[in-house]
Design a protein around this motif. Structure first.
Motif, PDB file in Angstrom:
ATOM      1  N   GLU A   1       5.244  -8.062 -13.491  1.00  0.00           N
ATOM      2  CA  GLU A   1       4.990  -8.966 -12.453  1.00  0.00           C
ATOM      3  C   GLU A   1       4.729  -8.429 -11.097  1.00  0.00           C
ATOM      4  N   THR A   2       4.973  -7.132 -10.777  1.00  0.00           N
ATOM      5  CA  THR A   2       4.816  -6.739  -9.469  1.00  0.00           C
ATOM      6  C   THR A   2       4.115  -5.432  -9.505  1.00  0.00           C
ATOM      7  N   GLU A   3       3.696  -5.097  -8.154  1.00  0.00           N
ATOM      8  CA  GLU A   3       3.014  -3.977  -7.962  1.00  0.00           C
ATOM      9  C   GLU A   3       3.391  -3.606  -6.794  1.00  0.00           C
ATOM     10  N   LEU A   4       3.501  -1.847  -6.732  1.00  0.00           N
ATOM     11  CA  LEU A   4       3.606  -1.185  -5.389  1.00  0.00           C
ATOM     12  C   LEU A   4       2.207  -0.862  -4.698  1.00  0.00           C
ATOM     13  N   VAL A   5       2.308  -1.164  -3.529  1.00  0.00           N
ATOM     14  CA  VAL A   5       1.188  -1.189  -2.628  1.00  0.00           C
ATOM     15  C   VAL A   5       1.523  -0.135  -1.615  1.00  0.00           C
ATOM     16  N   SER A   6       0.825   1.000  -1.654  1.00  0.00           N
ATOM     17  CA  SER A   6       1.395   2.183  -0.732  1.00  0.00           C
ATOM     18  C   SER A   6       0.895   1.744   0.833  1.00  0.00           C
ATOM     19  N   ALA A   7       1.842   2.043   1.621  1.00  0.00           N
ATOM     20  CA  ALA A   7       1.520   2.059   3.106  1.00  0.00           C
ATOM     21  C   ALA A   7       0.112   2.659   3.402  1.00  0.00           C
TER      22      ALA A   7
END
Length: 419
Positions: A214-220
């Protein structure tokens, strides 16, 4: 070949991708622009192809990965970008993938969160596969970032990332374990816990995936690119403004902790690619900063013993080039319980004693180095507290109704004998 770029179930755009190079040749059609990856440049209502290609190539294994040339020979592949289409761009860090137009799949049947995947690519990346054998290239290892050897494995139904260290000390996996203990001592909860495994006398760090279906990592880095930086804004100011505009909660408080933590462990590689934020892929709602991960390139991991100096000029990222400057951005340090860190150097000593690659001299230098970093940060906290006290005292003197200055002013206003 024509693919549909998907974000889980949502079609985002139709792309023409070159099978030989892995490059996006054309954006054929935009379907749901709002579901594009964060940071993709939009020109006249369309995603910029160069920007999209940068993001797409950024999903591939970097050419700087240790042992990648040998691994590509085993995988019978010329470029790491070619591996992207072999796994349809699927990752364990987000839900983006490419769906073939001619023979489409369903996300439920192909994603790596709920379905098994091959160990072949991971084994090849670790030099544990033989050339010429028939290999299954459907693997999330194809979309793993970073220069150290790493691979995804399914253990007891859960997804774990195994990561090696670098020659000659193989220290990075041990640093990850020390970092985990440091987070606990500082009573911080938003971190990825690491453990240590040994295989053929080589240490590997192991962590469970913190991203869910359900989620995603979005980089800085993606966050940083979401707005155009103004010349008068620093990197730090621009990044926080981007977070504010996107609606990412709690990032300033998170950075306060991260900068102090990285100062303590002398982290030299906290670049924009190894921290970020987590977003719900279905609603696009920001959940907050991602838990801290990837802290292995710290504690003088690649320095000889004679180069380990706790008070030296330690390089830093991403906002300033040295920790001595970057720590000033962390704000108040009064939240740190330094008593919880008193014996952290002895814990490090026990951890290092298990490694055949780290001798007693290096162990002593590293332990003294860590202890010195704690003392240095504590001294900064004391100086900061003193400055606040002095500033508060001056403010009180200026406004207190019984202050000598005010009494003097009242006297002169009411005294007939004063000039």
């Amino acid at each position: 070949m024509l693919y549909t770029l998907m974000n889980k179930h949502t079609p985002v755009a139709e792309l023409n991708i070159d099978e030989d190079t892995g490059a996006i040749l054309r954006v054929a059609r935009v379907i749901h622009l709002e579901y594009l990856p964060v940071g993709i440049a939009i020109i006249k209502g369309l995603p910029n192809r160069k920007s999209l290609n940068d993001w797409w190539r950024g999903r591939s294994i970097p050419a700087s990965r240790s042992g990648i040339r040998e691994a590509l020979d085993i995988l019978n592949t010329a470029y790491t970008e070619q591996l992207l289409t072999k796994c349809y761009g699927l990752s364990l860090s987000d839900q983006y993938w490419i769906n073939p137009k001619e023979h489409p799949f369903k996300w439920e049947n192909i994603n790596f969160f709920n379905n098994p995947f091959s160990d072949d690519v991971g084994n090849a990346l670790f030099g544990q596969a033989s050339p010429g054998s028939e290999l299954d290239l459907l693997s999330p290892c194809n979309t793993s970032d970073g220069w150290l050897r790493k691979k995804w494995k399914i253990i007891d139904g859960k997804r774990y990332l195994l990561k090696s260290g670098s020659n000659p000390f193989h220290q990075e996996p041990l640093n990850e374990v020390l970092a985990t203990s440091l987070h606990r001592r500082l009573n911080h909860t938003a971190y990825v816990p690491y453990s240590l495994v040994w295989e053929n006398e080589i240490p590997y760090s192991v962590c469970e995936n913190f991203i869910t279906p359900e989620t995603e990592l979005v980089s800085a880095y993606s966050i940083y690119k979401s707005e155009k930086k103004l010349n008068h804004h620093s990197l730090y100011e621009h990044f926080l403004l981007c977070c504010e505009h996107l609606g990412i909660p709690g990032m300033k408080e998170f950075l306060n902790y991260l900068l102090a933590f990285d100062f303590l462990i002398a982290n030299t590689d906290r670049h924009f690619g190894n921290f970020g934020a987590v977003r719900n892929v279905d609603t696009l709602t920001w959940l907050g900063a991602a838990p801290i991960f990837d802290s292995g390139t710290s504690l003088w991991h690649d320095q000889l013993a004679r180069g380990i100096h706790p008070n030296g000029d330690v390089p830093s990222h991403p906002f300033k080039s040295a920790h001595a400057e970057q720590i000033a951005l962390a704000g108040s340090l009064d939240w740190i319980d330094f008593s919880a860190l008193r014996d952290i150097d002895e814990e490090l000593r026990i951890l290092l004693s298990a490694s055949p690659y780290i001798d007693e001299l290096r162990t002593d230098k590293l332990c003294n180095g860590l202890k010195g970093r704690v003392r240095q940060l504590e001294q900064l906290a004391l100086e900061q507290k003193h400055q606040v006290t002095v500033s508060h005292s001056k403010e009180t003197t200026e406004v207190h109704p019984e202050s000598p200055d005010k009494i003097g002013r009242n006297h002169h206003q009411n005294c007939n004998t004063c000039p």
